[in-house]
Structures are given as structure tokens and as C-alpha cells.
Design a protein around this motif. Structure first.
Motif, PDB file in Angstrom:
ATOM      1  N   ASP A 151      -0.978  21.791   1.294  1.00 14.70           N
ATOM      2  CA  ASP A 151      -1.102  20.972   0.090  1.00 14.70           C
ATOM      3  C   ASP A 151      -1.486  19.562   0.513  1.00 14.70           C
ATOM      4  OD1 ASP A 151      -0.425  22.809  -1.990  1.00 14.70           O
ATOM      5  OD2 ASP A 151       1.646  22.733  -1.310  1.00 14.70           O
ATOM      6  N   SER A 152      -2.621  19.085   0.020  1.00 14.33           N
ATOM      7  CA  SER A 152      -3.139  17.777   0.426  1.00 14.33           C
ATOM      8  C   SER A 152      -3.297  16.849  -0.771  1.00 14.33           C
ATOM      9  CB  SER A 152      -4.510  17.929   1.109  1.00 14.33           C
ATOM     10  OG  SER A 152      -4.428  18.767   2.247  1.00 14.33           O
ATOM     11  N   VAL A 153      -2.940  15.588  -0.559  1.00 16.08           N
ATOM     12  CA  VAL A 153      -3.244  14.520  -1.505  1.00 16.08           C
ATOM     13  C   VAL A 153      -4.352  13.698  -0.861  1.00 16.08           C
ATOM     14  CG1 VAL A 153      -2.370  12.549  -2.790  1.00 16.08           C
ATOM     15  CG2 VAL A 153      -0.853  14.481  -2.306  1.00 16.08           C
ATOM     16  N   VAL A 160     -11.536  33.701   4.162  1.00 16.48           N
ATOM     17  CA  VAL A 160     -10.461  33.185   5.013  1.00 16.48           C
ATOM     18  C   VAL A 160      -9.560  32.176   4.295  1.00 16.48           C
ATOM     19  CG1 VAL A 160     -11.641  33.582   7.203  1.00 16.48           C
ATOM     20  CG2 VAL A 160     -12.029  31.437   5.992  1.00 16.48           C
ATOM     21  N   VAL A 161     -10.036  31.596   3.187  1.00 16.42           N
ATOM     22  CA  VAL A 161      -9.262  30.560   2.496  1.00 16.42           C
ATOM     23  C   VAL A 161      -9.437  30.683   0.982  1.00 16.42           C
ATOM     24  CG1 VAL A 161      -8.930  28.074   2.133  1.00 16.42           C
ATOM     25  CG2 VAL A 161      -9.530  28.906   4.407  1.00 16.42           C
ATOM     26  N   LEU A 162      -8.328  30.558   0.260  1.00 12.47           N
ATOM     27  CA  LEU A 162      -8.382  30.324  -1.185  1.00 12.47           C
ATOM     28  C   LEU A 162      -8.130  28.842  -1.390  1.00 12.47           C
ATOM     29  CD1 LEU A 162      -6.326  33.285  -2.713  1.00 12.47           C
ATOM     30  CD2 LEU A 162      -8.804  33.051  -2.533  1.00 12.47           C
ATOM     31  N   GLU A 163      -9.037  28.191  -2.087  1.00  8.89           N
ATOM     32  CA  GLU A 163      -8.990  26.737  -2.225  1.00  8.89           C
ATOM     33  C   GLU A 163      -8.921  26.361  -3.692  1.00  8.89           C
ATOM     34  OE1 GLU A 163     -11.525  23.853   0.322  1.00  8.89           O
ATOM     35  OE2 GLU A 163     -12.617  24.114  -1.563  1.00  8.89           O
ATOM     36  N   SER A 164      -7.948  25.515  -4.039  1.00 11.02           N
ATOM     37  CA  SER A 164      -7.810  25.024  -5.408  1.00 11.02           C
ATOM     38  C   SER A 164      -7.802  23.502  -5.383  1.00 11.02           C
ATOM     39  CB  SER A 164      -6.507  25.541  -6.030  1.00 11.02           C
ATOM     40  OG  SER A 164      -6.328  25.000  -7.324  1.00 11.02           O
ATOM     41  N   ASN A 165      -8.764  22.892  -6.088  1.00  8.60           N
ATOM     42  CA  ASN A 165      -8.868  21.440  -6.172  1.00  8.60           C
ATOM     43  C   ASN A 165      -8.598  20.983  -7.600  1.00  8.60           C
ATOM     44  OD1 ASN A 165      -9.978  20.529  -3.423  1.00  8.60           O
ATOM     45  ND2 ASN A 165     -11.392  22.172  -3.975  1.00  8.60           N
ATOM     46  N   ARG A 166      -7.863  19.879  -7.722  1.00  9.90           N
ATOM     47  CA  ARG A 166      -7.533  19.311  -9.032  1.00  9.90           C
ATOM     48  C   ARG A 166      -8.029  17.867  -9.049  1.00  9.90           C
ATOM     49  NH1 ARG A 166      -3.825  22.884 -11.225  1.00  9.90           N
ATOM     50  NH2 ARG A 166      -2.844  21.398 -12.668  1.00  9.90           N
ATOM     51  N   PHE A 167      -8.976  17.597  -9.960  1.00  9.19           N
ATOM     52  CA  PHE A 167      -9.653  16.297 -10.032  1.00  9.19           C
ATOM     53  C   PHE A 167      -9.329  15.584 -11.339  1.00  9.19           C
ATOM     54  CE2 PHE A 167     -12.406  19.209  -7.682  1.00  9.19           C
ATOM     55  CZ  PHE A 167     -12.787  18.477  -6.565  1.00  9.19           C
ATOM     56  N   PRO A 214      -2.956  18.293 -17.543  1.00  6.78           N
ATOM     57  CA  PRO A 214      -2.320  18.033 -16.246  1.00  6.78           C
ATOM     58  C   PRO A 214      -0.828  18.349 -16.272  1.00  6.78           C
ATOM     59  CG  PRO A 214      -2.602  15.981 -17.434  1.00  6.78           C
ATOM     60  CD  PRO A 214      -3.262  17.052 -18.265  1.00  6.78           C
ATOM     61  N   THR A 215      -0.289  18.641 -15.105  1.00  2.88           N
ATOM     62  CA  THR A 215       1.157  18.765 -14.960  1.00  2.88           C
ATOM     63  C   THR A 215       1.744  17.368 -14.761  1.00  2.88           C
ATOM     64  OG1 THR A 215       1.071  18.964 -12.550  1.00  2.88           O
ATOM     65  CG2 THR A 215       0.817  20.998 -13.845  1.00  2.88           C
ATOM     66  N   ALA A 216       3.057  17.284 -14.793  1.00  2.00           N
ATOM     67  CA  ALA A 216       3.719  16.006 -14.543  1.00  2.00           C
ATOM     68  C   ALA A 216       3.388  15.490 -13.146  1.00  2.00           C
ATOM     69  CB  ALA A 216       5.230  16.156 -14.719  1.00  2.00           C
ATOM     70  N   LYS A 217       3.286  16.411 -12.184  1.00  2.00           N
ATOM     71  CA  LYS A 217       2.937  16.026 -10.812  1.00  2.00           C
ATOM     72  C   LYS A 217       1.522  15.476 -10.756  1.00  2.00           C
ATOM     73  CE  LYS A 217       2.701  17.868  -6.089  1.00  2.00           C
ATOM     74  NZ  LYS A 217       2.893  19.085  -5.246  1.00  2.00           N
ATOM     75  N   ASP A 218       0.581  16.119 -11.462  1.00  2.98           N
ATOM     76  CA  ASP A 218      -0.806  15.626 -11.512  1.00  2.98           C
ATOM     77  C   ASP A 218      -0.838  14.189 -12.042  1.00  2.98           C
ATOM     78  OD1 ASP A 218      -1.799  18.105 -10.678  1.00  2.98           O
ATOM     79  OD2 ASP A 218      -2.024  18.824 -12.739  1.00  2.98           O
ATOM     80  N   ILE A 219      -0.126  13.946 -13.129  1.00  2.00           N
ATOM     81  CA  ILE A 219      -0.138  12.623 -13.768  1.00  2.00           C
ATOM     82  C   ILE A 219       0.390  11.565 -12.807  1.00  2.00           C
ATOM     83  CG2 ILE A 219       0.874  11.247 -15.627  1.00  2.00           C
ATOM     84  CD1 ILE A 219       0.884  13.833 -17.314  1.00  2.00           C
ATOM     85  N   GLU A 220       1.470  11.914 -12.102  1.00  2.00           N
ATOM     86  CA  GLU A 220       2.077  10.946 -11.182  1.00  2.00           C
ATOM     87  C   GLU A 220       1.177  10.659  -9.992  1.00  2.00           C
ATOM     88  OE1 GLU A 220       5.957  10.546  -8.205  1.00  2.00           O
ATOM     89  OE2 GLU A 220       5.761  12.268  -9.554  1.00  2.00           O
ATOM     90  N   LEU A 221       0.704  11.704  -9.327  1.00  2.00           N
ATOM     91  CA  LEU A 221      -0.046  11.513  -8.087  1.00  2.00           C
ATOM     92  C   LEU A 221      -1.454  10.986  -8.320  1.00  2.00           C
ATOM     93  CD1 LEU A 221       1.061  14.663  -6.042  1.00  2.00           C
ATOM     94  CD2 LEU A 221       1.842  12.308  -5.788  1.00  2.00           C
ATOM     95  N   MET A 222      -2.081  11.366  -9.436  1.00  2.00           N
ATOM     96  CA  MET A 222      -3.442  10.923  -9.693  1.00  2.00           C
ATOM     97  C   MET A 222      -3.508   9.709 -10.611  1.00  2.00           C
ATOM     98  SD  MET A 222      -5.869  14.329  -9.820  1.00  2.00           S
ATOM     99  CE  MET A 222      -4.890  15.480 -10.769  1.00  2.00           C
ATOM    100  N   ASN A 223      -2.339   9.227 -11.048  1.00  2.00           N
ATOM    101  CA  ASN A 223      -2.282   8.029 -11.896  1.00  2.00           C
ATOM    102  C   ASN A 223      -3.204   8.178 -13.111  1.00  2.00           C
ATOM    103  OD1 ASN A 223      -1.389   5.457 -12.621  1.00  2.00           O
ATOM    104  ND2 ASN A 223      -3.056   4.439 -11.503  1.00  2.00           N
ATOM    105  N   THR A 272      -7.963   9.837  -6.517  1.00  2.00           N
ATOM    106  CA  THR A 272      -7.074  10.788  -5.855  1.00  2.00           C
ATOM    107  C   THR A 272      -7.361  12.179  -6.381  1.00  2.00           C
ATOM    108  OG1 THR A 272      -5.320   9.138  -5.630  1.00  2.00           O
ATOM    109  CG2 THR A 272      -4.678  11.447  -5.440  1.00  2.00           C
ATOM    110  N   ILE A 273      -7.482  13.132  -5.482  1.00  2.00           N
ATOM    111  CA  ILE A 273      -7.567  14.537  -5.872  1.00  2.00           C
ATOM    112  C   ILE A 273      -6.472  15.314  -5.137  1.00  2.00           C
ATOM    113  CG2 ILE A 273     -10.062  14.353  -6.207  1.00  2.00           C
ATOM    114  CD1 ILE A 273     -10.378  16.183  -3.745  1.00  2.00           C
ATOM    115  N   LEU A 274      -6.094  16.440  -5.706  1.00  2.00           N
ATOM    116  CA  LEU A 274      -5.081  17.299  -5.095  1.00  2.00           C
ATOM    117  C   LEU A 274      -5.752  18.595  -4.667  1.00  2.00           C
ATOM    118  CD1 LEU A 274      -2.168  16.810  -7.661  1.00  2.00           C
ATOM    119  CD2 LEU A 274      -2.755  15.421  -5.668  1.00  2.00           C
ATOM    120  N   CYS A 275      -5.433  19.040  -3.485  1.00  2.96           N
ATOM    121  CA  CYS A 275      -6.056  20.248  -2.952  1.00  2.96           C
ATOM    122  C   CYS A 275      -4.988  21.155  -2.356  1.00  2.96           C
ATOM    123  CB  CYS A 275      -7.088  19.885  -1.884  1.00  2.96           C
ATOM    124  SG  CYS A 275      -7.851  21.313  -1.072  1.00  2.96           S
TER     125      CYS A 275
END
Length: 238
Positions: free
Chosen positions: A211-213, A143-150, A113-122, A222-225
Motif C-alpha cells: 500500500d503506497s501513498v 504478476v500484479v493486481l494494481e489499484s490506483n485511487r486518484f 471516496p472513503t474516509a481514508k481517501d478524504i484524509e490522505l488526499m485532502n 496525492t494518489i493511493l496505490c
């Protein structure tokens, strides 16, 4: 179909309804040219003013688009997305406009994970994240490129076929995970070469970056998309 001047419905509205029905049934496909005002006036035996009002109304509703010097054309369907705290899947967006949703998985992997991942996803110490990247299609067009981080606990997704499937639906029906709340940041970027190739557009084409939390119904997950959307394929509703 003929217009009827003896009924209460105005002639321009009757013509609007006829053309709109033809578009919705696919008899007039996206990108095809609509007859000129003169041609429609002669075809339906009405004034050009009546035709103009009908075409203006259909343009306002997003069914038609006028191109200076070229004429009036059937507009491509746009995915209408509300800017709100609610989470809505791409599949649901497609269904709202009668488009066929699709998906192609381009990457699924466990990563640090990145530092942002660690913070937002606890995240816990040494916990990995699962990264899922997909191209989303509407009526077979990318129509969309989608990246999800779980969080790593979502590793069960390795066993799922995520092509042409709704991720939200899989999480709900198979794993009882309901993603219902989200906060979003939205800006415009210009397509880098790799992303442009994936979306079959020109390098530098405008993309809507969302960018969605996203949180589950219990606010325990929490997932990041991130979604990169072709700019002129979407309409945001405030």
C-alpha cells in the motif's frame, strides 16, 4: 565453448560466465533443468568441485534454483523492488530485468471516496475519486493486481488507452505530472478467489500487498496505490 586453463580467470568462473550468458540470451529458458554435476564435469573436462562452485555462484545470483531430489533449474526472473521513498513504475521494474511489461485495464470509474481517501488526499467536499484497476504482466504472465485511487481532477485518464502502457510515463509526458515520492506499508495476504483467478494462481497463494501513498514532485497531489504481487515473483531490496 571450451574452458581455458592457461588464463588467469578461474575455471569455475569461466563456467559460470558461460552458463550465465546462455541463460541471459534465452538459450536456457526459465524452468529448464541444468545438466548434473557429472554431466557438466564431463562436458567441460573439469572437476565436480569446479562445477559445484560455478552452480553455487549462479544460485546465489538468482540465475539457478536447486530443487531437492529433482536437480538444478533455471530460475524464473524476479522483479527486484527497492523499499525506499522513491516511486518507481512497474514498467521500469520489468525493464531492469529484461522482461516485457504489459497491462490490462479491468476497471476505471468515478466513485465516492472513503474516509481514508478524504484524509490522505485532502479532498474537497463532495469531490469524487477516480479508481483505476489493472492487471500487470511480465513476459505475458500476470504478476500484479494494481489499484490506483486518484483525485477527481485525474478524470482525463478516461480518454487514455491504459492497456500495455506505463501510467507514470503518460502522466509525465502528456500532463507534466511527476510522481516521485512515496511511503509504503507491506504485508503478506493469501489470495482470495477473485484475485486468484485474475492472477491465474491457486486460491490462498501468498501475495505481497504493498500500500503506497504517492506524491508528486511539488507535494501538491496525492494518489493511493495498492499492489497485490505474486509472492515468489518479487524480491525486495532494503
Amino acid at each position: 565453448m571450451e574452458l581455458n586453463s592457461t588464463v588467469a580467470t578461474p575455471l569455475y568462473q569461466q563456467l559460470e560466465n558461460i552458463l550465465r550468458s546462455e541463460i541471459e540470451r534465452g538459450e536456457r529458458a526459465a524452468g529448464t533443468r541444468i545438466p548434473t554435476e557429472n554431466e557438466l564435469s564431463e562436458q567441460y573436462n573439469v572437476s565436480r568441485v569446479t562445477v559445484r562452485k560455478a552452480l553455487a555462484r549462479l544460485s546465489e545470483l538468482g540465475y539457478l534454483e536447486r530443487k531437492t531430489g529433482k536437480g538444478t533449474f533455471v530460475a524464473e526472473k524476479k522483479l527486484q523492488r527497492g523499499i525506499s521513498a522513491g516511486a518507481i513504475s512497474f514498467t521500469e521494474l520489468c525493464k531492469l530485468i529484461g522482461a516485457i511489461p504489459g497491462a490490462k485495464t479491468t476497471k476505471i470509474a468515478l466513485e465516492d471516496p472513503t474516509a481514508k481517501d478524504i484524509e490522505l488526499m485532502n479532498l474537497k467536499p463532495d469531490e469524487k475519486i477516480l479508481v483505476l484497476e489493472r492487471i500487470r504482466y511480465a513476459d505475458s504472465k500476470p504478476v500484479v493486481l494494481e489499484s490506483n485511487r486518484f483525485p477527481e481532477m485525474f478524470s482525463f485518464l478516461f480518454s487514455e488507452n491504459l492497456n500495455d502502457q506505463s501510467l507514470y510515463e503518460i502522466l509525465k509526458t502528456k500532463y507534466n505530472i511527476f510522481l516521485e515520492h512515496s511511503s509504503k506499508e507491506i504485508d503478506i495476504i493469501f489470495a482470495p478467489p477473485k484475485e486468484a483467478r485474475s492472477l491465474e494462481i491457486a486460491k490462498g497463494y501468498p501475495l505481497l500487498r504493498i500500500d503506497s501513498v504517492v506524491h508528486d514532485s511539488e507535494n501538491t497531489l496525492t494518489i493511493l496505490c495498492q499492489q497485490l504481487c505474486i509472492g515468489d515473483k518479487f524480491k525486495l531490496i532494503i
